[in-house]
Design a protein around this motif. Structure first.
Motif, PDB file in Angstrom:
ATOM      1  N   GLY A 193       7.022   1.448  15.252  1.00  0.00           N
ATOM      2  CA  GLY A 193       5.704   0.916  15.565  1.00  0.00           C
ATOM      3  C   GLY A 193       5.565  -0.579  15.485  1.00  0.00           C
ATOM      4  N   THR A 194       6.540  -1.267  14.919  1.00  0.00           N
ATOM      5  CA  THR A 194       6.478  -2.723  14.829  1.00  0.00           C
ATOM      6  C   THR A 194       7.851  -3.269  14.483  1.00  0.00           C
ATOM      7  OG1 THR A 194       5.312  -4.602  13.804  1.00  0.00           O
ATOM      8  CG2 THR A 194       5.930  -2.798  12.360  1.00  0.00           C
ATOM      9  N   GLN A 195       8.017  -4.557  14.659  1.00  0.00           N
ATOM     10  CA  GLN A 195       9.222  -5.234  14.192  1.00  0.00           C
ATOM     11  C   GLN A 195       9.144  -5.361  12.675  1.00  0.00           C
ATOM     12  OE1 GLN A 195      10.652  -9.086  16.051  1.00  0.00           O
ATOM     13  NE2 GLN A 195       9.898  -9.865  14.100  1.00  0.00           N
ATOM     14  N   VAL A 196      10.240  -5.054  11.990  1.00  0.00           N
ATOM     15  CA  VAL A 196      10.297  -5.156  10.538  1.00  0.00           C
ATOM     16  C   VAL A 196      11.549  -5.937  10.158  1.00  0.00           C
ATOM     17  CG1 VAL A 196      10.285  -3.930   8.343  1.00  0.00           C
ATOM     18  CG2 VAL A 196       9.195  -2.890  10.340  1.00  0.00           C
ATOM     19  N   THR A 197      11.368  -6.953   9.339  1.00  0.00           N
ATOM     20  CA  THR A 197      12.509  -7.675   8.796  1.00  0.00           C
ATOM     21  C   THR A 197      12.729  -7.190   7.371  1.00  0.00           C
ATOM     22  OG1 THR A 197      12.063  -9.618  10.159  1.00  0.00           O
ATOM     23  CG2 THR A 197      13.460  -9.937   8.228  1.00  0.00           C
ATOM     24  N   VAL A 198      13.892  -6.600   7.130  1.00  0.00           N
ATOM     25  CA  VAL A 198      14.217  -6.033   5.822  1.00  0.00           C
ATOM     26  C   VAL A 198      15.063  -7.043   5.057  1.00  0.00           C
ATOM     27  CG1 VAL A 198      15.346  -4.149   4.602  1.00  0.00           C
ATOM     28  CG2 VAL A 198      14.085  -3.690   6.714  1.00  0.00           C
ATOM     29  N   ASP A 199      14.639  -7.300   3.824  1.00  0.00           N
ATOM     30  CA  ASP A 199      15.319  -8.301   3.005  1.00  0.00           C
ATOM     31  C   ASP A 199      16.239  -7.666   1.971  1.00  0.00           C
ATOM     32  OD1 ASP A 199      16.074 -10.599   1.679  1.00  0.00           O
ATOM     33  OD2 ASP A 199      14.205 -10.774   0.551  1.00  0.00           O
ATOM     34  N   VAL A 200      15.705  -6.802   1.158  1.00  0.00           N
ATOM     35  CA  VAL A 200      16.480  -6.233   0.057  1.00  0.00           C
ATOM     36  C   VAL A 200      15.887  -4.877  -0.296  1.00  0.00           C
ATOM     37  CG1 VAL A 200      15.052  -7.348  -1.714  1.00  0.00           C
ATOM     38  CG2 VAL A 200      17.401  -6.748  -2.267  1.00  0.00           C
ATOM     39  N   ALA A 201      16.733  -3.984  -0.794  1.00  0.00           N
ATOM     40  CA  ALA A 201      16.280  -2.670  -1.253  1.00  0.00           C
ATOM     41  C   ALA A 201      16.677  -2.485  -2.707  1.00  0.00           C
ATOM     42  CB  ALA A 201      16.880  -1.557  -0.395  1.00  0.00           C
ATOM     43  N   ASP A 202      15.728  -2.018  -3.522  1.00  0.00           N
ATOM     44  CA  ASP A 202      15.955  -1.742  -4.939  1.00  0.00           C
ATOM     45  C   ASP A 202      16.073  -0.227  -5.118  1.00  0.00           C
ATOM     46  OD1 ASP A 202      15.390  -4.478  -5.299  1.00  0.00           O
ATOM     47  OD2 ASP A 202      13.267  -4.069  -5.664  1.00  0.00           O
ATOM     48  N   PHE A 203      17.212   0.226  -5.613  1.00  0.00           N
ATOM     49  CA  PHE A 203      17.442   1.652  -5.822  1.00  0.00           C
ATOM     50  C   PHE A 203      17.257   1.979  -7.304  1.00  0.00           C
ATOM     51  CE2 PHE A 203      19.548   0.725  -1.874  1.00  0.00           C
ATOM     52  CZ  PHE A 203      19.338   1.856  -1.101  1.00  0.00           C
ATOM     53  N   GLU A 204      16.482   3.022  -7.581  1.00  0.00           N
ATOM     54  CA  GLU A 204      16.103   3.314  -8.965  1.00  0.00           C
ATOM     55  C   GLU A 204      16.059   4.814  -9.205  1.00  0.00           C
ATOM     56  OE1 GLU A 204      12.374   2.387 -12.050  1.00  0.00           O
ATOM     57  OE2 GLU A 204      12.468   1.449 -10.074  1.00  0.00           O
ATOM     58  N   GLN A 205      16.523   5.225 -10.372  1.00  0.00           N
ATOM     59  CA  GLN A 205      16.318   6.588 -10.826  1.00  0.00           C
ATOM     60  C   GLN A 205      15.183   6.549 -11.840  1.00  0.00           C
ATOM     61  OE1 GLN A 205      19.682   9.149 -11.106  1.00  0.00           O
ATOM     62  NE2 GLN A 205      18.959  10.111 -12.985  1.00  0.00           N
ATOM     63  N   VAL A 206      14.046   7.093 -11.462  1.00  0.00           N
ATOM     64  CA  VAL A 206      12.833   6.971 -12.260  1.00  0.00           C
ATOM     65  C   VAL A 206      12.839   8.014 -13.371  1.00  0.00           C
ATOM     66  CG1 VAL A 206      10.312   7.064 -12.199  1.00  0.00           C
ATOM     67  CG2 VAL A 206      11.586   6.097 -10.264  1.00  0.00           C
ATOM     68  N   ALA A 207      12.507   7.575 -14.583  1.00  0.00           N
ATOM     69  CA  ALA A 207      12.416   8.509 -15.708  1.00  0.00           C
ATOM     70  C   ALA A 207      11.279   9.488 -15.479  1.00  0.00           C
ATOM     71  CB  ALA A 207      12.198   7.736 -17.004  1.00  0.00           C
ATOM     72  N   ALA A 208      11.383  10.645 -16.105  1.00  0.00           N
ATOM     73  CA  ALA A 208      10.331  11.654 -15.987  1.00  0.00           C
ATOM     74  C   ALA A 208       9.020  11.107 -16.528  1.00  0.00           C
ATOM     75  CB  ALA A 208      10.727  12.909 -16.747  1.00  0.00           C
ATOM     76  N   ALA A 209       7.913  11.617 -16.015  1.00  0.00           N
ATOM     77  CA  ALA A 209       6.600  11.180 -16.476  1.00  0.00           C
ATOM     78  C   ALA A 209       6.409  11.513 -17.955  1.00  0.00           C
ATOM     79  CB  ALA A 209       5.509  11.855 -15.649  1.00  0.00           C
ATOM     80  N   ALA A 210       5.822  10.571 -18.676  1.00  0.00           N
ATOM     81  CA  ALA A 210       5.523  10.795 -20.088  1.00  0.00           C
ATOM     82  C   ALA A 210       4.363  11.776 -20.225  1.00  0.00           C
ATOM     83  CB  ALA A 210       5.182   9.470 -20.759  1.00  0.00           C
ATOM     84  N   THR A 211       4.250  12.365 -21.403  1.00  0.00           N
ATOM     85  CA  THR A 211       3.150  13.292 -21.681  1.00  0.00           C
ATOM     86  C   THR A 211       2.112  12.616 -22.563  1.00  0.00           C
ATOM     87  OG1 THR A 211       4.372  14.185 -23.568  1.00  0.00           O
ATOM     88  CG2 THR A 211       4.626  15.311 -21.448  1.00  0.00           C
ATOM     89  N   GLN A 212       0.937  13.197 -22.609  1.00  0.00           N
ATOM     90  CA  GLN A 212      -0.177  12.588 -23.330  1.00  0.00           C
ATOM     91  C   GLN A 212       0.103  12.525 -24.828  1.00  0.00           C
ATOM     92  OE1 GLN A 212      -3.973  14.355 -22.523  1.00  0.00           O
ATOM     93  NE2 GLN A 212      -5.076  13.104 -24.024  1.00  0.00           N
ATOM     94  N   PRO A 213      -0.060  11.337 -25.429  1.00  0.00           N
ATOM     95  CA  PRO A 213       0.144  11.222 -26.876  1.00  0.00           C
ATOM     96  C   PRO A 213      -0.926  12.003 -27.647  1.00  0.00           C
ATOM     97  CG  PRO A 213       0.163   9.060 -25.798  1.00  0.00           C
ATOM     98  CD  PRO A 213      -0.350  10.040 -24.802  1.00  0.00           C
ATOM     99  N   ALA A 214      -0.533  12.565 -28.762  1.00  0.00           N
ATOM    100  CA  ALA A 214      -1.477  13.293 -29.606  1.00  0.00           C
ATOM    101  C   ALA A 214      -2.594  12.360 -30.062  1.00  0.00           C
ATOM    102  CB  ALA A 214      -0.746  13.880 -30.812  1.00  0.00           C
ATOM    103  N   GLY A 215      -3.808  12.856 -30.035  1.00  0.00           N
ATOM    104  CA  GLY A 215      -4.944  12.094 -30.525  1.00  0.00           C
ATOM    105  C   GLY A 215      -5.484  11.058 -29.571  1.00  0.00           C
ATOM    106  N   SER A 216      -4.921  10.969 -28.368  1.00  0.00           N
ATOM    107  CA  SER A 216      -5.373   9.964 -27.408  1.00  0.00           C
ATOM    108  C   SER A 216      -6.593  10.462 -26.638  1.00  0.00           C
ATOM    109  CB  SER A 216      -4.248   9.612 -26.444  1.00  0.00           C
ATOM    110  OG  SER A 216      -3.858  10.741 -25.687  1.00  0.00           O
ATOM    111  N   VAL A 217      -7.296   9.519 -26.013  1.00  0.00           N
ATOM    112  CA  VAL A 217      -8.459   9.826 -25.202  1.00  0.00           C
ATOM    113  C   VAL A 217      -8.081   9.650 -23.735  1.00  0.00           C
ATOM    114  CG1 VAL A 217     -10.842   9.211 -24.646  1.00  0.00           C
ATOM    115  CG2 VAL A 217     -10.029   9.076 -27.017  1.00  0.00           C
ATOM    116  N   SER A 218      -8.137  10.720 -22.953  1.00  0.00           N
ATOM    117  CA  SER A 218      -7.775  10.646 -21.540  1.00  0.00           C
ATOM    118  C   SER A 218      -8.936  10.081 -20.730  1.00  0.00           C
ATOM    119  CB  SER A 218      -7.419  12.034 -21.006  1.00  0.00           C
ATOM    120  OG  SER A 218      -7.290  12.011 -19.596  1.00  0.00           O
ATOM    121  N   VAL A 219      -8.610   9.195 -19.810  1.00  0.00           N
ATOM    122  CA  VAL A 219      -9.659   8.666 -18.931  1.00  0.00           C
ATOM    123  C   VAL A 219     -10.239   9.771 -18.057  1.00  0.00           C
ATOM    124  CG1 VAL A 219      -8.759   6.297 -18.913  1.00  0.00           C
ATOM    125  CG2 VAL A 219      -7.980   7.930 -17.171  1.00  0.00           C
ATOM    126  N   VAL A 220      -9.448  10.798 -17.774  1.00  0.00           N
ATOM    127  CA  VAL A 220      -9.948  11.910 -16.961  1.00  0.00           C
ATOM    128  C   VAL A 220     -11.017  12.685 -17.729  1.00  0.00           C
ATOM    129  CG1 VAL A 220      -9.318  14.072 -15.825  1.00  0.00           C
ATOM    130  CG2 VAL A 220      -7.848  12.070 -15.597  1.00  0.00           C
TER     131      VAL A 220
END
Length: 725
Positions: free
Chosen positions: A169-196
C-alpha cells in the motif's frame, strides 16, 4: 536542548563524510580491561542493509535532512509496494519491533512472513508521528523521519529462521528490526488494587482516567495493578506518591495517553514498572507537557521495565527527584528529549535504558535554577538522536557519564557534550569532577549549520562561561566519526577557556577529519590515546576568536597515530582529505554536500547524490531558472557528468535545458558548458551524459536548469561526476 542563537564564526564550507561503515549488528568494542558499553537488552537488532532484500539500499549519507542520514548505520532499505526485506532471526523470538519510514502523508502495512509463510498479523506503518518541523530552532530542518512499530508474532521463531517484511500500500524504508522473546505476562500481586476493579476499560474504548485516579487513591502504600489490555487516559495524573504502578509487562499492559503524570511535587516512594505508555504526539510543542512524567516523582522513586513511545519527552524532571532510579526502559520516537534532569537532581541514576529516535538530546542534565549533583548516566544504549546530542551535560556538580553506547547522532549534536551552555538563568556551571568513562561512540558528531563547521564525537564546550571543573575522560572508544573525535570549543563565540581536561585511554578508529579539534583557549592532557585511519591530520588547533589565546595539548605519553597538525587555520580539513581515494573511476559527487536554489516538498537536493536512482531532487515548481550545486571537496579535473532520472517507465521522456558551471572557491562561477537540451528517456535508462572540456578544473559543480519539457521544474535523481572522459 538546542541553542537559540547561531554562533558567529569565520565562514567555512560544509563538509560531508567519507567514512567506512559497518553493517549488520552493532557491537560495542570496549577498551581492554573495561566493561562493555551500553545496556543489556532483551532483544537483538539487525540492520536491514545486512539482510536480503528486493528493494534498494539507500546511503550511507551524512547530509542533514536526508532519510539515510537519520538511519541506524546511515543506511536502510527502501521497499516499493510488493518488495520485501528478509532477515535471518539472530535469536529465538516471538515478537519484533521494526524501525521504518514512509513518505509524508502516507500509511500502509508490512506483511510478515516466517520461513515463507504469511502471518495473519501485519505491522501497520504510518507517517503520522514523523516529519517534525521546529522552525524556531536555528539550523533545524524537517527531521524525525523514522518511527517504530511492534508486533507479537503469535508463534516462536528460532535463530536462523527467515522473517520477511513486505511493503503493502505504500513505499516503506526499513531501517532495523529488533527480535525479542517476550517473557510471559506477570500476574496480579497479592493485595494490589486493579484499575479494572475501579472501572478501567481494558479494551481502550472507554475513558479510564478516573479509574486510574481512584485506584491510586485506594492503593496508598501498596500497588496499583494494570492488567493486560489497552487503557485510554484523557488527562494527566497528579498527586501520585507512596504507591507502585505495575503492569503485566510492557508488551501486555498498554496505557494510551500523551500526558501520564504531571505534578510539581510529590512526597516520593513512587514505583512505576512493567507497562507501556504510548502517546499521540505528532508535533513538538514546547509549551505543552506532553510527557510520560513531567515534574517530580519525589525522593526514593523508581521507573523500570517501561516502554515509552510517541510523546514529546519521556521524562522532564524538575523539583525533588532525589535518588530516583530509571532503569531497564525503552524510550522511542519522542519529538524532543528522552530524559532531561532539569535542575535539582541529586543522586539520580539513569542506567541500562534503550533510547532510539529522539528529536533532541536523548539524555540530558540541565542545571537550571539549581545544580544537578552527583547524578549518573550509566550503561545506556542510544541510537539516532536526530536533532541534538546523544548525552548532554549542561552544567552541574560531580556528574558521571559511564559505559554508554551512542551511535548515529545527526544534526546539531555530538555523541557526548560536556557544556556550560546555559540557555536560561539562573544556571549552575560545571563544577567538581565530571567523569566521562568507558563510553563507546559510533558514527557520532555532525555538521552544525549555525557554525558552518562540524561538531566532534565528544565535545567539551565553554559556551557561556569558562570550564574550570576537572573533566576526566577515560577509556573511550570512538569509531567512524564523520568529523573529529574530541572537540574543545567555546560555542558561543566568546572565547571562554576550557581547562582541567584529562583524556586517558582512548581508541580512535577511522575519524573523518582529525583526532583533536581545538577551537578554544585552554589546555588538556592526553595519555594512551591511539588512532588509526585518521582522515586529514592529528590535530586542528585554531582557537576562535583568533586572538583569544592558545590551546595547549600536553603529551602524557603512550599516544600514537595522530602527531600531525593541520597547518592552515583559514580552511577546515575535509573528511578523508589526508587519504584520497586512488580510484580514478569513482563518482566524485556521491555523498558530497549539496545545495539548491529551491526544492519541492521532500525532494531535497541531497537526494541527487545519495546513490539511489529511485530518489530525486525536484526544484521549486514554475520558477525557472533553478540551480543545483555540489561541493566536491577539492578541485578536480572533471571530464564527464552522468545525469539521471528515476528509471521507472512512469517517468515519461523529457528534455531538460541545462547549463554547467564551475567554481574553485564557491563564489565566482564560470560557464563550463553552455545551455543545451539533454534528453532523458526511460527507454534508454533515463540518463544523459555531459562531456566537459579538457581544461575543466572545479571544486563546486553547478547545474542550472532553465527548461523541462516534462515538468515545470529541474529534476535529477543522481548527478555523477568523473575524472575519466
Amino acid at each position: 536542548m538546542q541553542s537559540t542563537l547561531p554562533r558567529y564564526v569565520r565562514s567555512m564550507p560544509a563538509m560531508a563524510a567519507a567514512v567506512a561503515l559497518a553493517t549488520g549488528m552493532l557491537v560495542a568494542v570496549a577498551p581492554a580491561a573495561h566493561a562493555a558499553a551500553g545496556a543489556s537488552l532483551p532483544f537483538t537488532s539487525v540492520e536491514a542493509e545486512s539482510a536480503t532484500a528486493t528493494g534498494t539500499r539507500i546511503g550511507p549519507d551524512y547530509t542533514q535532512g536526508t532519510l539515510a542520514s537519520e538511519a541506524s548505520g546511515r543506511q536502510a532499505v527502501r521497499l516499493t509496494s510488493g518488495q520485501r526485506v528478509e532477515f535471518t532471526a539472530p535469536q529465538a523470538a516471538d515478537a519484533v519491533n521494526v524501525s521504518y519510514s514512509v513518505p509524508d502523508g502516507q500509511s500502509g502495512t508490512l506483511d510478515v512472513y516466517v520461513n515463507g509463510v504469511k502471518l495473519a498479523r501485519a505491522l501497520t506503518v504510518t507517517s503520522k508521528y514523523s516529519y517534525i518541523d521546529t522552525g524556531w530552532i536555528p539550523g533545524a530542518k524537517q527531521h524525525h523521519f523514522f518511527d517504530d512499530a511492534r508486533l507479537m508474532l503469535g508463534q516462536y521463531v528460532q535463530a536462523g529462521d527467515k522473517v520477511a517484511f513486505e511493503a503493502t500500500g505504500t513505499q516503506v524504508t526499513v531501517d532495523v528490526a529488533d527480535f525479542e522473546q517476550v517473557a510471559a505476562a506477570a500476574t496480579q500481586p497479592a493485595g494490589s488494587v486493579s484499575v479494572v476493579s475501579e472501572g478501567a476499560d481494558p479494551t481502550g474504548t472507554g475513558d479510564s482516567t478516573q479509574a486510574f485516579r481512584d485506584a491510586i487513591a485506594a492503593a496508598q502504600g501498596s500497588t496499583v495493578w494494570i492488567p493486560p489490555g489497552d487503557y485510554r487516559i484523557t488527562s494527566s495524573l497528579s498527586g501520585v506518591q507512596n504507591v507502585t504502578l505495575q503492569g503485566a509487562g510492557s508488551w501486555y499492559s498498554v496505557v494510551h495517553t500523551s500526558r501520564f503524570i504531571d505534578q510539581s511535587s510529590s512526597s516520593g516512594s513512587v514505583r512505576i514498572k512493567d507497562f507501556a505508555v504510548i502517546g499521540e504526539v505528532t508535533e513538538r510543542v514546547d509549551s505543552s507537557p506532553d510527557n510520560f512524567v513531567n515534574g517530580s516523582l519525589g525522593p526514593g522513586s523508581s521507573v523500570s521495565g517501561m516502554w515509552i513511545q510517541h510523546l514529546k519527552v519521556g521524562m522532564w524532571l524538575m523539583g525533588d527527584n532525589d535518588n530516583l532510579v530509571v532503569e531497564n526502559n525503552r524510550f522511542l520516537d519522542t519529538t524532543a528529549d528522552g530524559i532531561n534532569l532539569n535542575g535539582s537532581a541529586k543522586g539520580v541514576v539513569v542506567r541500562n535504558n534503550f533510547l532510539r529516535n529522539q528529536g533532541d538530546d536523548a539524555l540530558a542534565m540541565w542545571s537550571l535554577y539549581s545544580p544537578d549533583t552527583g547524578s549518573r548516566f550509566e550503561n545506556n544504549t542510544i541510537s539516532q538522536p536526530n536533532l541534538a546530542n546523544g548525552i548532554a551535560i549542561y552544567g552541574g556538580t560531580d556528574i558521571s557519564v559511564k559505559n554508554n553506547l551512542i551511535s548515529d547522532t545527526n544534526a546539531l549534536g555530538s555523541g557526548i557534550a560536556i557544556s556550560n551552555q546555559k540557555f536560561l538563568d539562573p544556571f549552575s556551571p560545571l563544577s567538581g569532577t565530571i567523569t566521562v568513562d568507558g563510553n563507546t561512540l559510533v558514527r557520532t558528531g555532525a555538521m552544525n549549520p549555525n557554525w558552518n563547521h562540524p561538531m566532534g564525537a565528544l565535545r567539551v564546550d565553554s559556551y557561556d562561561s569558562a570550564i574550570n571543573a576537572a573533566v576526566n575522560i577515560t577509556d573511550t572508544t570512538i569509531t567512524d566519526s564523520p568529523y573529529s573525535a574530541f572537540e574543545f570549543v567555546s560555542g558561543g563565540g566568546q572565547g571562554y577557556p576550557v581547562r582541567g581536561v584529562d583524556v586517558t585511554g582512548a581508541t580512535v578508529r577511522n575519524t573523518g577529519t582529525v583526532v583533536v579539534q581545538a577551537e578554544a583557549q585552554g589546555a588538556a592532557t592526553f595519555k594512551n590515546v591511539t588512532a588509526t585511519q585518521v582522515g586529514a591530520a592529528g590535530v586542528y588547533n585554531c582557537p576562535y576568536p583568533a586572538n583569544s589565546g592558545s590551546f595547549t595539548l600536553t603529551d602524557g605519553g603512550g599516544n600514537s597515530g595522530w602527531n600531525s597538525t593541520w597547518s592552515d587555520c583559514s580552511t577546515w580539513p575535509q573528511p578523508g582529505q589526508g587519504n584520497p581515494d586512488p580510484d580514478p573511476n569513482r563518482n566524485l559527487a556521491k555523498g558530497r554536500p549539496v545545495s539548491a536554489t529551491g526544492s519541492q516538498d521532500v525532494y531535497t537536493p541531497g537526494r541527487a547524490v545519495d546513490g539511489d536512482a529511485g530518489s530525486y531532487w525536484e526544484s521549486t515548481n514554475n520558477a525557472f531558472p533553478q540551480s543545483w550545486t555540489v561541493d566536491l571537496g577539492s578541485s578536480h579535473a572533471v571530464r564527464r557528468l552522468v545525469l539521471k532520472l528515476p528509471p521507472s517507465s512512469a517517468w515519461g521522456a523529457r528534455t531538460q535545458t541545462i547549463t554547467v558551471l564551475g567554481s574553485t572557491d564557491g563564489s565566482a562561477y564560470s560557464t563550463v558548458v553552455g545551455p543545451q537540451g539533454y534528453r532523458f528517456d526511460p527507454a534508454t535508462g533515463n540518463t544523459a551524459t555531459v562531456s566537459l572540456p579538457s581544461t575543466t578544473d572545479l571544486r563546486y559543480l553547478r547545474l542550472t536548469v532553465s527548461a523541462n519539457t516534462g515538468w515545470p521544474a529541474g529534476q535529477f535523481s543522481e548527478v555523477e561526476a568523473y575524472l575519466t572522459p
